[in-house]
Design a protein around this motif. Structure first.
Motif, short mmCIF file in Angstrom:
data_model
loop_
_atom_site.label_atom_id
_atom_site.label_comp_id
_atom_site.label_asym_id
_atom_site.label_seq_id
_atom_site.Cartn_x
_atom_site.Cartn_y
_atom_site.Cartn_z
N LEU A 48 4.11 -2.27 -2.29
CA LEU A 48 3.57 -1.42 -3.36
C LEU A 48 2.12 -1.02 -3.11
O LEU A 48 1.74 0.14 -3.30
N ILE A 49 1.33 -1.96 -2.65
CA ILE A 49 -0.08 -1.66 -2.35
C ILE A 49 -0.17 -0.68 -1.19
O ILE A 49 -0.95 0.27 -1.22
N GLY A 50 0.66 -0.87 -0.16
CA GLY A 50 0.66 0.04 0.99
C GLY A 50 1.05 1.45 0.59
O GLY A 50 0.41 2.42 1.01
N VAL A 51 2.08 1.59 -0.21
CA VAL A 51 2.51 2.92 -0.66
C VAL A 51 1.43 3.56 -1.53
O VAL A 51 1.13 4.75 -1.39
N ALA A 52 0.82 2.78 -2.41
CA ALA A 52 -0.25 3.32 -3.26
C ALA A 52 -1.44 3.79 -2.43
O ALA A 52 -2.00 4.86 -2.70
N VAL A 53 -1.80 3.02 -1.43
CA VAL A 53 -2.92 3.43 -0.57
C VAL A 53 -2.56 4.69 0.21
O VAL A 53 -3.39 5.60 0.34
N LEU A 54 -1.34 4.77 0.70
CA LEU A 54 -0.93 5.97 1.44
C LEU A 54 -1.00 7.22 0.57
O LEU A 54 -1.49 8.27 0.99
N PHE A 55 -0.53 7.12 -0.66
CA PHE A 55 -0.56 8.27 -1.54
C PHE A 55 -1.97 8.58 -2.03
O PHE A 55 -2.35 9.73 -2.18
N ALA A 56 -2.77 7.55 -2.26
CA ALA A 56 -4.14 7.75 -2.74
C ALA A 56 -5.04 8.33 -1.65
O ALA A 56 -5.91 9.14 -1.93
N LEU A 57 -4.82 7.92 -0.41
CA LEU A 57 -5.69 8.36 0.68
C LEU A 57 -5.12 9.54 1.47
O LEU A 57 -5.71 9.95 2.46
N ARG A 58 -4.01 10.09 1.00
CA ARG A 58 -3.37 11.19 1.74
C ARG A 58 -4.31 12.39 1.86
O ARG A 58 -4.50 12.94 2.94
N ASP A 59 -4.94 12.79 0.75
CA ASP A 59 -5.82 13.95 0.78
C ASP A 59 -7.06 13.69 1.63
O ASP A 59 -7.52 14.57 2.37
N ILE A 60 -7.58 12.49 1.55
CA ILE A 60 -8.77 12.15 2.34
C ILE A 60 -8.42 12.16 3.83
O ILE A 60 -9.18 12.68 4.65
N ALA A 61 -7.26 11.63 4.18
CA ALA A 61 -6.85 11.60 5.59
C ALA A 61 -6.61 13.01 6.12
O ALA A 61 -6.96 13.32 7.26
N LEU A 62 -6.01 13.88 5.30
CA LEU A 62 -5.78 15.26 5.74
C LEU A 62 -7.09 15.99 5.96
O LEU A 62 -7.27 16.72 6.94
N THR A 63 -8.03 15.82 5.04
CA THR A 63 -9.34 16.45 5.18
C THR A 63 -10.06 15.94 6.42
O THR A 63 -10.64 16.73 7.18
N PHE A 64 -10.02 14.64 6.64
CA PHE A 64 -10.66 14.06 7.81
C PHE A 64 -10.04 14.57 9.09
O PHE A 64 -10.76 14.91 10.05
N SER A 65 -8.71 14.67 9.15
CA SER A 65 -8.07 15.13 10.36
C SER A 65 -8.36 16.60 10.62
O SER A 65 -8.50 17.03 11.77
N GLN A 66 -8.48 17.40 9.57
CA GLN A 66 -8.83 18.81 9.75
C GLN A 66 -10.25 18.96 10.28
O GLN A 66 -10.51 19.80 11.16
N HIS A 67 -11.16 18.17 9.77
CA HIS A 67 -12.55 18.21 10.28
C HIS A 67 -12.62 17.70 11.72
O HIS A 67 -13.39 18.23 12.52
N ALA A 68 -11.84 16.69 12.04
CA ALA A 68 -11.87 16.13 13.40
C ALA A 68 -11.32 17.13 14.40
O ALA A 68 -11.85 17.25 15.51
N THR A 69 -10.27 17.87 14.04
CA THR A 69 -9.73 18.84 14.98
C THR A 69 -10.61 20.09 15.07
O THR A 69 -10.63 20.76 16.09
#
Length: 72
Positions: A48-69
């Motif tokens: 449950l904690i892993g799924v919550a973290v994945l959904f909570a950090l999804r937008d942050i991870a997408l933004t970070f990956s776009q900036h990195a590329t």
């Protein structure tokens, strides 16, 4: 044999409450059921904690990956 004991002790040192909980559950009646419930509860909580973290950090991870590329 002592090497195995030392390795297991070093692995268990950061979380002594698990050793205490397991010892308590083993000393109770029906230890297998108690330990199984403890393990399944831990797996469910971690999932449950892993799924919550994945959904909570999804937008942050997408933004970070776009900036990195963009810099690559």
């Amino acid at each position: 044999m002592w090497g195995t004991v030392v390795v297991l002790a070093l692995l268990a040192a950061p979380e002594p409450w698990r050793i205490g909980t397991a010892t308590l559950l083993i000393s109770r009646p029906r230890p297998l059921q108690n330990l199984l419930a403890f393990c399944l509860g831990g797996i469910a909580l971690c999932t449950l904690i892993g799924v919550a973290v994945l959904f909570a950090l999804r937008d942050i991870a997408l933004t970070f990956s776009q900036h990195a590329t963009a810099f690559a």
